[in-house]
Design a protein around this motif. Structure first.
Motif, PDB file in Angstrom:
ATOM      1  N   ASP A 141       0.744  -1.278  -0.157  1.00 46.99           N
ATOM      2  CA  ASP A 141       0.189  -0.205  -0.179  1.00 46.99           C
ATOM      3  C   ASP A 141       0.918   1.321   0.135  1.00 46.99           C
ATOM      4  O   ASP A 141       0.186   2.273  -0.114  1.00 46.99           O
ATOM      5  CB  ASP A 141      -0.584  -0.220   1.091  1.00 46.99           C
ATOM      6  CG  ASP A 141      -0.174  -0.693   2.643  1.00 46.99           C
ATOM      7  OD1 ASP A 141       0.968  -0.264   2.452  1.00 46.99           O
ATOM      8  OD2 ASP A 141      -0.598   0.181   3.570  1.00 46.99           O
ATOM      9  N   GLU A 142       1.950   0.791  -0.145  1.00 46.62           N
ATOM     10  CA  GLU A 142       3.379   2.142  -0.385  1.00 46.62           C
ATOM     11  C   GLU A 142       2.556   3.052  -0.852  1.00 46.62           C
ATOM     12  O   GLU A 142       2.946   2.815  -2.644  1.00 46.62           O
ATOM     13  CB  GLU A 142       4.260   1.670  -0.385  1.00 46.62           C
ATOM     14  CG  GLU A 142       5.297   2.148   1.140  1.00 46.62           C
ATOM     15  CD  GLU A 142       6.799   1.378   1.084  1.00 46.62           C
ATOM     16  OE1 GLU A 142       6.385   0.690   0.988  1.00 46.62           O
ATOM     17  OE2 GLU A 142       7.507   2.507   0.683  1.00 46.62           O
ATOM     18  N   PRO A 143       2.587   4.519  -1.338  1.00 47.30           N
ATOM     19  CA  PRO A 143       1.447   5.617  -2.180  1.00 47.30           C
ATOM     20  C   PRO A 143       3.904   5.762  -3.002  1.00 47.30           C
ATOM     21  O   PRO A 143       4.077   5.746  -2.521  1.00 47.30           O
ATOM     22  CB  PRO A 143       1.888   6.734  -1.962  1.00 47.30           C
ATOM     23  CG  PRO A 143       2.261   6.685  -0.154  1.00 47.30           C
ATOM     24  CD  PRO A 143       2.792   4.963  -0.128  1.00 47.30           C
ATOM     25  N   GLN A 144       3.819   6.024  -4.354  1.00 51.25           N
ATOM     26  CA  GLN A 144       4.621   6.411  -5.458  1.00 51.25           C
ATOM     27  C   GLN A 144       5.254   7.671  -5.108  1.00 51.25           C
ATOM     28  O   GLN A 144       5.058   8.285  -6.146  1.00 51.25           O
ATOM     29  CB  GLN A 144       4.052   5.692  -6.513  1.00 51.25           C
ATOM     30  CG  GLN A 144       3.295   5.054  -7.029  1.00 51.25           C
ATOM     31  CD  GLN A 144       4.675   3.356  -7.638  1.00 51.25           C
ATOM     32  OE1 GLN A 144       5.795   3.187  -7.774  1.00 51.25           O
ATOM     33  NE2 GLN A 144       4.155   2.104  -7.334  1.00 51.25           N
ATOM     34  N   VAL A 145       5.353   7.482  -3.974  1.00 56.54           N
ATOM     35  CA  VAL A 145       6.442   8.921  -3.482  1.00 56.54           C
ATOM     36  C   VAL A 145       7.674   9.284  -4.149  1.00 56.54           C
ATOM     37  O   VAL A 145       8.988   8.260  -3.937  1.00 56.54           O
ATOM     38  CB  VAL A 145       6.362   9.291  -2.525  1.00 56.54           C
ATOM     39  CG1 VAL A 145       6.687  10.833  -1.900  1.00 56.54           C
ATOM     40  CG2 VAL A 145       5.092   9.101  -1.433  1.00 56.54           C
ATOM     41  N   GLU A 146       8.384   9.558  -4.914  1.00 54.99           N
ATOM     42  CA  GLU A 146      10.013  10.381  -5.320  1.00 54.99           C
ATOM     43  C   GLU A 146       9.950  10.828  -4.265  1.00 54.99           C
ATOM     44  O   GLU A 146       9.199  12.752  -3.654  1.00 54.99           O
ATOM     45  CB  GLU A 146       9.501  11.156  -6.620  1.00 54.99           C
ATOM     46  CG  GLU A 146       9.414   9.491  -7.329  1.00 54.99           C
ATOM     47  CD  GLU A 146       9.673   9.926  -9.591  1.00 54.99           C
ATOM     48  OE1 GLU A 146      10.840  10.649  -9.370  1.00 54.99           O
ATOM     49  OE2 GLU A 146       9.412   8.915  -9.907  1.00 54.99           O
ATOM     50  N   TYR A 147      11.188  11.244  -3.777  1.00 54.55           N
ATOM     51  CA  TYR A 147      11.663  12.421  -3.160  1.00 54.55           C
ATOM     52  C   TYR A 147      13.170  12.718  -2.968  1.00 54.55           C
ATOM     53  O   TYR A 147      13.919  11.583  -3.730  1.00 54.55           O
ATOM     54  CB  TYR A 147      11.770  11.147  -1.373  1.00 54.55           C
ATOM     55  CG  TYR A 147      12.352  11.967  -0.004  1.00 54.55           C
ATOM     56  CD1 TYR A 147      11.800  13.094   0.344  1.00 54.55           C
ATOM     57  CD2 TYR A 147      13.641  11.835   0.273  1.00 54.55           C
ATOM     58  CE1 TYR A 147      11.948  13.909   1.622  1.00 54.55           C
ATOM     59  CE2 TYR A 147      14.200  12.374   1.113  1.00 54.55           C
ATOM     60  CZ  TYR A 147      13.628  13.584   1.788  1.00 54.55           C
ATOM     61  OH  TYR A 147      13.678  13.328   2.914  1.00 54.55           O
ATOM     62  N   ASN A 148      13.567  13.830  -3.295  1.00 58.30           N
ATOM     63  CA  ASN A 148      15.246  14.078  -3.152  1.00 58.30           C
ATOM     64  C   ASN A 148      15.388  14.925  -2.453  1.00 58.30           C
ATOM     65  O   ASN A 148      14.902  16.277  -1.937  1.00 58.30           O
ATOM     66  CB  ASN A 148      15.561  14.294  -4.139  1.00 58.30           C
ATOM     67  CG  ASN A 148      15.192  15.283  -5.326  1.00 58.30           C
ATOM     68  OD1 ASN A 148      15.559  16.390  -4.890  1.00 58.30           O
ATOM     69  ND2 ASN A 148      14.222  15.126  -6.117  1.00 58.30           N
ATOM     70  N   VAL A 149      17.036  15.049  -1.802  1.00 56.88           N
ATOM     71  CA  VAL A 149      17.094  15.702  -0.350  1.00 56.88           C
ATOM     72  C   VAL A 149      18.588  16.248  -0.876  1.00 56.88           C
ATOM     73  O   VAL A 149      19.122  15.031  -0.906  1.00 56.88           O
ATOM     74  CB  VAL A 149      16.296  15.444   0.388  1.00 56.88           C
ATOM     75  CG1 VAL A 149      17.023  14.182   1.549  1.00 56.88           C
ATOM     76  CG2 VAL A 149      16.797  16.908   1.624  1.00 56.88           C
ATOM     77  N   THR A 150      19.197  17.197  -0.466  1.00 60.13           N
ATOM     78  CA  THR A 150      20.869  17.608   0.036  1.00 60.13           C
ATOM     79  C   THR A 150      20.673  17.479   1.608  1.00 60.13           C
ATOM     80  O   THR A 150      20.352  18.166   2.293  1.00 60.13           O
ATOM     81  CB  THR A 150      20.888  18.417  -1.112  1.00 60.13           C
ATOM     82  OG1 THR A 150      20.518  17.961  -1.931  1.00 60.13           O
ATOM     83  CG2 THR A 150      23.082  18.732  -0.372  1.00 60.13           C
ATOM     84  N   ARG A 151      21.582  16.331   1.598  1.00 56.46           N
ATOM     85  CA  ARG A 151      22.008  16.124   3.549  1.00 56.46           C
ATOM     86  C   ARG A 151      23.093  16.160   3.697  1.00 56.46           C
ATOM     87  O   ARG A 151      24.162  15.167   3.175  1.00 56.46           O
ATOM     88  CB  ARG A 151      21.086  15.508   3.982  1.00 56.46           C
ATOM     89  CG  ARG A 151      20.990  14.693   5.659  1.00 56.46           C
ATOM     90  CD  ARG A 151      20.275  14.323   5.199  1.00 56.46           C
ATOM     91  NE  ARG A 151      18.197  14.729   5.278  1.00 56.46           N
ATOM     92  CZ  ARG A 151      17.471  14.578   5.771  1.00 56.46           C
ATOM     93  NH1 ARG A 151      18.040  15.448   7.405  1.00 56.46           N
ATOM     94  NH2 ARG A 151      16.629  15.638   5.177  1.00 56.46           N
ATOM     95  N   LYS A 152      23.690  17.244   4.997  1.00 52.64           N
ATOM     96  CA  LYS A 152      25.225  17.253   5.735  1.00 52.64           C
ATOM     97  C   LYS A 152      26.651  16.740   3.712  1.00 52.64           C
ATOM     98  O   LYS A 152      27.104  16.216   4.076  1.00 52.64           O
ATOM     99  CB  LYS A 152      25.416  15.553   5.769  1.00 52.64           C
ATOM    100  CG  LYS A 152      24.716  16.234   7.601  1.00 52.64           C
ATOM    101  CD  LYS A 152      24.866  14.823   8.469  1.00 52.64           C
ATOM    102  CE  LYS A 152      24.096  14.828   9.320  1.00 52.64           C
ATOM    103  NZ  LYS A 152      23.444  13.288  10.270  1.00 52.64           N
TER     104      LYS A 152
END
Ligand SMILES: [Zn+2]
Length: 253
Positions: free
Chosen positions: A207-218
């Motif tokens: 049931d996981e939604p099709q989320v795309e995610y991007n981030v810059t961390r450290k």
């Protein structure tokens, strides 16, 4: 101390900022003066309510600083001018500060909905850094996917897709078992020039939604997406553009 003196000193008294002599004088006045004692209790209760709201629902620091500023600076001014501390507009200011705080709580809760992905991306970056520091980049060092893929057999409850992308400029270095999101996962290690790239893969929930995610961390770029039945988390100090290129290649092998 008379009632007026107590009004001037009451905030200092609440903040425990008064000298001992003044503190004792305020205390003894509050013991004998019902009117001042009631005002003190109201003020003290309001403080507690505000502090509780702040400690249980922490808004971002910048927001909290902004919220705290107006009433407190007003108070500082007031102290200097020795005006009544119980003036209606002051009470209004305090009440509206509380209202703004509740608003902030609402915003805080909305922000929290993002938190699981943020937490996971932190885990992903930590895992990436650990793999580089601990000289334990690979459990199986091979550029051959026919060596890397079978190595995971029996070690995981799923069979990770392993693709060789050396033709596209992302040579495979090897694979590693890792632990993320409270489960054992596949880590595939690719390279672009001198940049090491960790690709973490594990099955997505139905049931996981099709989320795309991007981030810059450290200083590390992280992208996440779902492809087929799998979750992908890609992390590296490689620039965003080229990392996205690898993401696309993994997305549609
Ligand atoms: Zn009094």
């Amino acid at each position: 101390m008379n009632c007026q003196d107590v009004e001037i000193h009451i905030h200092g008294f609440l903040d425990r900022e008064l000298e001992l002599g003044a503190t004792l004088e305020v205390e003894s006045h509050l013991e004998t003066c019902t009117s001042c004692r009631m005002k003190f209790q109201e003020l003290s209760a309001m403080r507690t309510a505000m502090q509780d709201a702040m400690s249980y629902h922490r808004a971002p620091d910048s927001l909290r600083a902004l919220l705290q500023k107006p009433p407190y600076s007003v108070r500082e001014q007031n102290r200097k001018q020795h005006k009544s501390l119980f003036a209606p507009w002051r009470m209004l200011a305090s009440v509206s500060a509380v209202a703004v705080l509740f608003l902030a709580v609402g915003i805080g809760l909305q922000l929290q909905e993002e938190a699981p992905l943020d937490r996971l991306s932190e885990e992903v970056v930590a895992s990436h850094v650990r793999s580089l520091l601990a000289a334990h980049l690979t459990d199986v060092a091979s550029s051959d996917r026919h060596t890397v893929k079978p190595w995971f057999e029996g070690k995981l409850d799923f069979s990770p897709p392993v693709v060789d992308l050396s033709g596209q400029g992302f040579p495979l270095i090897g694979g590693r078992l890792d632990y993320l999101n409270a489960r054992a996962v596949t880590a595939l290690i690719y390279r672009r020039r001198q940049h090491v790239i960790n690709v973490f893969i594990w099955p997505k929930d139905a049931d996981e939604p099709q989320v795309e995610y991007n981030v810059t961390r450290k200083g590390y770029n992280v992208i996440s997406f779902k492809s087929g039945e799998m979750n992908y988390w890609v992390v590296s100090d490689l620039n965003k553009k080229e990392l996205a290129e690898l993401g696309n290649l993994l997305h549609a092998p």
